[in-house]
Scaffold this active site. Structure first.
Site, PDB file in Angstrom:
ATOM      1  N   TYR A  44       0.619  -1.385  -0.045  1.00 41.57           N
ATOM      2  CA  TYR A  44       0.184   0.128   0.075  1.00 41.57           C
ATOM      3  C   TYR A  44       1.199   1.311  -0.091  1.00 41.57           C
ATOM      4  CZ  TYR A  44      -4.383  -2.354   0.975  1.00 41.57           C
ATOM      5  OH  TYR A  44      -5.679  -3.087   0.859  1.00 41.57           O
ATOM      6  N   LYS A  93       4.246 -15.621   2.476  1.00 43.54           N
ATOM      7  CA  LYS A  93       4.297 -16.424   0.278  1.00 43.54           C
ATOM      8  C   LYS A  93       5.413 -16.198   0.550  1.00 43.54           C
ATOM      9  CE  LYS A  93       2.232 -17.335  -3.334  1.00 43.54           C
ATOM     10  NZ  LYS A  93       1.785 -18.638  -3.566  1.00 43.54           N
ATOM     11  N   ASP A 128      -2.146 -18.280   0.639  1.00 41.84           N
ATOM     12  CA  ASP A 128      -3.696 -18.805  -0.469  1.00 41.84           C
ATOM     13  C   ASP A 128      -3.620 -19.970  -0.113  1.00 41.84           C
ATOM     14  OD1 ASP A 128      -0.975 -20.092  -0.620  1.00 41.84           O
ATOM     15  OD2 ASP A 128      -1.204 -20.470  -2.739  1.00 41.84           O
ATOM     16  N   ASP A 141      -6.174  -6.957   4.169  1.00 43.67           N
ATOM     17  CA  ASP A 141      -7.130  -7.071   3.760  1.00 43.67           C
ATOM     18  C   ASP A 141      -7.913  -7.925   3.030  1.00 43.67           C
ATOM     19  OD1 ASP A 141      -8.341  -4.645   2.523  1.00 43.67           O
ATOM     20  OD2 ASP A 141      -7.560  -5.346   0.876  1.00 43.67           O
ATOM     21  N   ASP A 148     -11.890  -9.941   4.660  1.00 44.15           N
ATOM     22  CA  ASP A 148     -12.662  -9.954   3.971  1.00 44.15           C
ATOM     23  C   ASP A 148     -13.813 -11.619   3.708  1.00 44.15           C
ATOM     24  OD1 ASP A 148     -12.965  -7.225   3.446  1.00 44.15           O
ATOM     25  OD2 ASP A 148     -14.063  -7.539   1.802  1.00 44.15           O
TER      26      ASP A 148
HETATM   27  C1  IPM Z   1     -10.525  -1.133   4.350  1.00 52.53           C
HETATM   28  C2  IPM Z   1     -10.673  -1.440   3.183  1.00 52.53           C
HETATM   29  C3  IPM Z   1      -8.997  -0.658   2.356  1.00 52.53           C
HETATM   30  C4  IPM Z   1      -8.147  -1.092   2.368  1.00 52.53           C
HETATM   31  C5  IPM Z   1      -9.613   0.019   1.145  1.00 52.53           C
HETATM   32  C6  IPM Z   1     -11.306   1.085   1.074  1.00 52.53           C
HETATM   33  C7  IPM Z   1      -8.550   1.163   1.233  1.00 52.53           C
HETATM   34  O1  IPM Z   1     -10.929  -2.715   2.508  1.00 52.53           O
HETATM   35  O2  IPM Z   1     -10.094  -0.713   5.333  1.00 52.53           O
HETATM   36  O3  IPM Z   1     -10.337  -3.420   4.646  1.00 52.53           O
HETATM   37  O4  IPM Z   1      -7.605  -1.738   1.983  1.00 52.53           O
HETATM   38  O5  IPM Z   1      -7.443  -1.057   3.749  1.00 52.53           O
HETATM   39 MG    MG Z   2     -10.288  -4.129   2.681  1.00 50.51          MG
END
Ligand code: IPM
Ligand code: MG
Length: 363
Positions: A134, A183, A214, A238, A242
């Site tokens: 990032y 990785k 992975d 990240d 999710d």
């Molecule tokens: C998160 C989001 C952010 C990230 C985006 C909005 C930049 O996906 O906080 O998980 O990737 O950190």
């Molecule tokens: Mg995210």
């Protein structure tokens, strides 16, 4: 503050865009209510970030927002579509991102997995938040082949070591298993395994389990209950976090804390701006509220934490669901405001004596 005076906290609330304003305001109502019950003061200032900040002040992360946040006790944030958030995280060196993934008993059938696969699920994802791909050297350029772009996954060893120590500490207080996402079969110059293992010598009792990211993603879906703490770099964390949303039924339920070395933090849901439902008052506020619970915990307001968690469990147990949880059968569809009213009602009803049960996962 002397021991007799009421504790007083000042936070900065930042709506951002999309559903941000709705979920932040909803959470603040609950926060103010528990502040009354637990007898602490809560002052809320408002800051700007992202597109709204750009329109108003000409910058995604304007100085006025930084000035407000300086010296505050925390930032409660909604969501943005573009700009500002990464700068804010970097500005305060909020390297330690905690993303607890905890199953609610009454939402077992909302998981994309069978209930027995997610019952009592309690994973803590720890994501490095201010370095890696990032923030590494990046750009677009042109050479003889044509136009190209690049982002570089660069980590100083000491950046890996400091997040490793946070993860080891958490694992030591929990079940003692630290899974490290890496990785190294393709990216051998980022030796997460070795660096975490070296730090682990100061944390007896913690088992460090390196796992290729992975495979880790697959294991989270195949057998999520085996995990305790998962440590991951910025990008991997990240993505992995999710998956947590699918495991517990909705990404709208997940909150996060992003802390710096002084314990100062930014508290936000892990979901985005949800433009498809923005402005309709139907967003699930429990992700942002979950983030606020992490803030209260960071402040040491354990009573307030217990109250909110208990109220939340009861409202969900009674079958109330926001739209993201697709209510079925006898479940009752509620909008954001109705859910908050139900939470406030539970909070007002509960007696102090009912908070005997400690929520073990909030460690
Ligand atoms: C998160 C989001 C952010 C990230 C985006 C909005 C930049 O996906 O906080 O998980 O990737 O950190
Ligand atoms: Mg995210």
């Amino acid at each position: 503050m002397n021991s007799l005076s009421k504790p007083s906290y000042r936070i900065v609330a930042i709506h951002g865009e999309g559903i941000g304003a709705e979920v932040v305001e909803a959470s603040l109502k609950v926060l103010q209510y528990v502040a009354k019950l637990e007898k602490f003061n809560l002052q809320v200032d408002y800051g700007w970030l992202g597109k709204t900040a750009l329109d108003k002040f000409g910058s995604y992360f304007p100085k006025i927002t930084a000035d407000l946040c300086d010296g505050s006790d925390g930032i409660v944030f909604g969501a943005v579509t573009q700009g500002g958030l990464l700068e804010l995280r970097k500005h305060y060196d909020l390297f330690c991102n905690l993303r607890p993934i905890r199953m609610f008993d009454s939402l077992l059938d909302k998981s994309s997995l069978r209930p027995e696969k997610v019952q009592n699920l309690d994973i803590l994802v720890i994501r490095e938040l201010v370095s890696g791909i990032y923030f590494g050297p990046a750009g677009r350029s042109v050479d003889e082949r044509g136009a190209y772009g690049y982002h570089t996954m660069l980590y100083y060893d000491d950046e890996i070591r400091r997040i490793a120590r946070q993860a080891l500490q958490k694992a030591q207080k929990r079940r003692g298993l630290l899974t490290v996402a890496h990785k190294e079969n393709a990216l051998p110059h980022l030796p997460w395994t070795r660096l975490v293992q070296e730090e682990a010598s100061n944390f007896p009792g913690v088992i460090v389990e390196p796992m290729l990211v992975d495979n880790l993603a697959m294991q989270m879906v195949l057998n999520p209950q085996r995990f305790d703490v998962i440590l991951a770099s910025n990008l991997f964390g990240d993505i992995l976090s999710d998956i947590g949303g699918a495991l517990i039924g909705s990404v709208g339920l997940l909150g996060s804390a992003s802390l710096n070395a002084n314990g100062f933090g930014l508290y936000e849901a892990i979901h985005g701006t949800a433009p498809d439902i923005a402005g309709r008052g139907i967003a699930n506020p429990l992700g942002t509220l979950g983030a606020c619970v992490l803030m209260l915990q960071q402040w040491g307001e354990a009573g307030a934490v217990q109250r909110i968690l208990a109220a939340q469990d009861r409202v969900l147990a009674k079958g109330y669901r926001t739209a993201d949880l697709s209510p079925q059968g006898s479940e009752i569809l509620v909008n954001t405001e109705e859910l908050i009213d139900l939470l406030l009602e539970e909070l007002s009803r509960a007696q102090d004596s009912e908070f005997g049960v400690l929520y073990e996962s909030y460690r």
